[in-house]
Scaffold this motif. Structure first.
Motif, PDB file in Angstrom:
ATOM      1  N   THR A 191       0.902  -1.138  -0.071  1.00 40.34           N
ATOM      2  CA  THR A 191       0.030  -0.088   0.060  1.00 40.34           C
ATOM      3  C   THR A 191       0.889   1.171  -0.188  1.00 40.34           C
ATOM      4  N   ARG A 192       0.379   2.397  -0.391  1.00 44.76           N
ATOM      5  CA  ARG A 192       1.117   3.584  -0.146  1.00 44.76           C
ATOM      6  C   ARG A 192       1.734   3.901   1.098  1.00 44.76           C
ATOM      7  N   GLU A 193       0.602   3.563   2.028  1.00 41.56           N
ATOM      8  CA  GLU A 193       1.102   3.752   3.560  1.00 41.56           C
ATOM      9  C   GLU A 193       2.291   3.146   3.890  1.00 41.56           C
ATOM     10  N   GLU A 194       2.462   1.966   3.240  1.00 41.56           N
ATOM     11  CA  GLU A 194       3.386   1.037   3.729  1.00 41.56           C
ATOM     12  C   GLU A 194       4.843   1.343   3.150  1.00 41.56           C
ATOM     13  N   LEU A 195       4.801   1.969   1.957  1.00 40.83           N
ATOM     14  CA  LEU A 195       5.828   2.592   1.112  1.00 40.83           C
ATOM     15  C   LEU A 195       6.434   4.144   1.905  1.00 40.83           C
ATOM     16  N   SER A 196       5.335   4.781   2.356  1.00 41.27           N
ATOM     17  CA  SER A 196       5.555   6.081   2.447  1.00 41.27           C
ATOM     18  C   SER A 196       6.616   6.296   3.768  1.00 41.27           C
ATOM     19  N   GLY A 197       7.546   7.003   3.406  1.00 36.76           N
ATOM     20  CA  GLY A 197       8.669   7.422   4.162  1.00 36.76           C
ATOM     21  C   GLY A 197       9.816   6.129   4.311  1.00 36.76           C
ATOM     22  N   LYS A 198       9.654   5.249   3.726  1.00 41.06           N
ATOM     23  CA  LYS A 198      10.715   4.132   3.769  1.00 41.06           C
ATOM     24  C   LYS A 198      11.493   4.226   2.660  1.00 41.06           C
ATOM     25  N   SER A 199      12.917   3.689   2.903  1.00 38.22           N
ATOM     26  CA  SER A 199      14.060   4.008   1.986  1.00 38.22           C
ATOM     27  C   SER A 199      13.408   3.061   0.568  1.00 38.22           C
ATOM     28  N   VAL A 200      13.869   3.526  -0.348  1.00 40.42           N
ATOM     29  CA  VAL A 200      13.619   2.819  -1.604  1.00 40.42           C
ATOM     30  C   VAL A 200      14.212   1.652  -1.867  1.00 40.42           C
ATOM     31  N   LEU A 201      15.235   1.338  -1.194  1.00 38.52           N
ATOM     32  CA  LEU A 201      16.200   0.229  -1.257  1.00 38.52           C
ATOM     33  C   LEU A 201      15.258  -1.058  -0.669  1.00 38.52           C
ATOM     34  N   MET A 202      14.232  -0.636  -0.012  1.00 42.78           N
ATOM     35  CA  MET A 202      13.288  -2.003   0.538  1.00 42.78           C
ATOM     36  C   MET A 202      12.526  -2.626  -0.798  1.00 42.78           C
ATOM     37  N   VAL A 203      12.531  -2.019  -1.844  1.00 41.67           N
ATOM     38  CA  VAL A 203      11.637  -2.811  -3.092  1.00 41.67           C
ATOM     39  C   VAL A 203      12.987  -3.579  -3.877  1.00 41.67           C
ATOM     40  N   HIS A 204      14.152  -3.664  -3.185  1.00 42.33           N
ATOM     41  CA  HIS A 204      15.332  -4.500  -3.878  1.00 42.33           C
ATOM     42  C   HIS A 204      15.467  -5.718  -3.112  1.00 42.33           C
ATOM     43  N   PRO A 205      15.957  -6.859  -3.588  1.00 34.11           N
ATOM     44  CA  PRO A 205      16.300  -7.883  -2.868  1.00 34.11           C
ATOM     45  C   PRO A 205      17.108  -7.361  -1.530  1.00 34.11           C
ATOM     46  N   PRO A 206      17.006  -8.019  -0.191  1.00 37.22           N
ATOM     47  CA  PRO A 206      17.675  -7.614   0.818  1.00 37.22           C
ATOM     48  C   PRO A 206      19.334  -7.797   0.561  1.00 37.22           C
ATOM     49  N   GLU A 207      19.551  -8.951  -0.030  1.00 40.03           N
ATOM     50  CA  GLU A 207      20.871  -9.359  -0.077  1.00 40.03           C
ATOM     51  C   GLU A 207      21.722  -8.193  -1.179  1.00 40.03           C
ATOM     52  N   ARG A 208      20.992  -7.455  -1.888  1.00 43.39           N
ATOM     53  CA  ARG A 208      21.636  -6.504  -2.944  1.00 43.39           C
ATOM     54  C   ARG A 208      21.190  -5.135  -2.632  1.00 43.39           C
ATOM     55  N   ARG A 209      20.713  -4.843  -1.448  1.00 43.13           N
ATOM     56  CA  ARG A 209      20.515  -3.446  -1.134  1.00 43.13           C
ATOM     57  C   ARG A 209      21.692  -2.503  -1.294  1.00 43.13           C
ATOM     58  N   GLU A 210      22.576  -3.019  -0.607  1.00 44.24           N
ATOM     59  CA  GLU A 210      23.830  -2.259  -0.478  1.00 44.24           C
ATOM     60  C   GLU A 210      24.427  -2.092  -1.967  1.00 44.24           C
ATOM     61  N   GLU A 211      24.449  -2.998  -2.852  1.00 38.45           N
ATOM     62  CA  GLU A 211      24.755  -2.883  -4.087  1.00 38.45           C
ATOM     63  C   GLU A 211      24.099  -1.781  -4.808  1.00 38.45           C
ATOM     64  N   ALA A 212      22.550  -1.937  -4.632  1.00 38.04           N
ATOM     65  CA  ALA A 212      21.650  -0.946  -5.284  1.00 38.04           C
ATOM     66  C   ALA A 212      22.138   0.586  -4.916  1.00 38.04           C
ATOM     67  N   GLY A 213      22.356   0.449  -3.405  1.00 42.23           N
ATOM     68  CA  GLY A 213      22.479   1.951  -2.910  1.00 42.23           C
ATOM     69  C   GLY A 213      23.810   2.562  -3.397  1.00 42.23           C
ATOM     70  N   ARG A 214      24.732   1.936  -3.802  1.00 46.53           N
ATOM     71  CA  ARG A 214      26.000   2.216  -4.297  1.00 46.53           C
ATOM     72  C   ARG A 214      25.711   2.909  -5.563  1.00 46.53           C
ATOM     73  N   ILE A 215      25.018   2.028  -6.624  1.00 44.73           N
ATOM     74  CA  ILE A 215      24.678   2.311  -7.993  1.00 44.73           C
ATOM     75  C   ILE A 215      24.039   3.552  -8.019  1.00 44.73           C
ATOM     76  N   VAL A 216      22.908   3.752  -7.103  1.00 44.69           N
ATOM     77  CA  VAL A 216      22.126   4.834  -7.091  1.00 44.69           C
ATOM     78  C   VAL A 216      23.113   6.122  -6.982  1.00 44.69           C
ATOM     79  N   GLY A 217      23.880   5.992  -5.961  1.00 43.24           N
ATOM     80  CA  GLY A 217      24.803   7.114  -5.620  1.00 43.24           C
ATOM     81  C   GLY A 217      25.745   7.447  -6.976  1.00 43.24           C
ATOM     82  N   GLU A 218      26.117   6.466  -7.651  1.00 43.43           N
ATOM     83  CA  GLU A 218      26.847   6.592  -8.919  1.00 43.43           C
ATOM     84  C   GLU A 218      25.856   7.185 -10.131  1.00 43.43           C
ATOM     85  N   MET A 219      24.770   6.870 -10.058  1.00 45.76           N
ATOM     86  CA  MET A 219      23.717   7.415 -11.148  1.00 45.76           C
ATOM     87  C   MET A 219      23.695   8.962 -10.793  1.00 45.76           C
TER      88      MET A 219
END
Length: 249
Positions: A191-219
């Motif tokens: 739901t939108r309420e479940e997503l609001s205020g949460k880090s967008v990294l939560m929609v990536h697999p837990p084991e790859r969130r650090e990688e996703a965060g690094r790439i977002v910074g590079e973007m």
């Protein structure tokens, strides 16, 4: 002796009356000078609804001369469809000294057209100088029109935002989700309420969130064009995706 005493008392009383009259006259002059420097239209209405005063700048905003309205029924410039509501508010205002009421209604200009105004009224019927309801008129026609345009633009944006099949997120500077489109809600199962205020990294697999965060910074720095890390539904199903980020306002 008694006569002389009474005579002296009368002289003192007359002197006090003159002083009080001079004070009231000075106060009225101060009020007039204050009113003349206010851009909004100022008016005074007695408790029976008769206008006692209209500031000269009424011509600039509504086309009337003060003498056109002073001494007339104060309801003549109220749109007929707003009249009952405005009169009810006026007489409610009279129930308590110094009470304040702000209302919006359509005000009739001299040429017969109407402008939307915000009226702030203060009950000063027991004030020795004002002796009536002090009213401040502000033309809000253009600001209200601008509000409606902004509202329409927002509604158009929201409709467009929710017709796009891609997963769209709006984030704050910390990467937390401010808003998401219908595709995100329908396909990821949150739901939108479940997503609001949460880090967008939560929609990536837990084991790859650090990688996703690094790439977002590079973007964001321009070192990468997209993030190939898949996104994951609430139930754990992974969806192949290319994530792209752009700055917004």
């Amino acid at each position: 002796l008694q006569y002389q005493h009474i005579k002296e008392m009368n002289i003192q009383l007359e002197e006090r009356v003159r002083e009080r009259t001079a004070e009231l006259r000075e106060s009225k002059e101060k009020y007039k000078r204050m009113i003349s420097n206010i851009s909004d239209v100022i008016a005074v209405m007695d408790k029976d609804g008769t206008l006692k005063y209209k500031s000269p700048n009424i011509e600039k905003w509504f086309g009337w001369q003060p003498e056109d309205l002073v001494g007339t029924d104060g309801w003549l410039t109220v749109h007929p469809d707003d009249l009952e509501r405005i009169q009810k508010g006026f007489f409610t205002l009279l129930d308590k000294d110094n009470s304040v009421e702000t209302v919006e209604y359509r005000y009739k200009c001299k040429d017969g057209s109407y402008k939307l105004i915000a009226l702030t009224a203060v009950n000063l019927t027991n004030d020795p100088i004002i002796s009536g309801v002090l009213m401040n008129y502000r033309d809000i026609t253009e600001s209200k029109r601008a509000e409606e345009e902004i509202k329409q633009t927002r509604e158009n944006y929201e409709a467009f935002f929710n017709t796009i099949d891609e997963f769209l997120f709006i984030l704050d500077e910390q990467g937390n989700i401010i808003h998401s489109n219908t595709t995100v809600v329908d396909r990821l199962g949150y739901t939108r309420e479940e997503l609001s205020g949460k880090s967008v990294l939560m929609v990536h697999p837990p084991e790859r969130r650090e990688e996703a965060g690094r790439i977002v910074g590079e973007m964001l720095s321009g070192a990468a064009e997209f993030c190939p890390v898949p996104i994951v539904t609430k139930s754990g199903v992974q969806i192949p995706a290319e994530t792209r980020v752009s700055h917004g306002f």
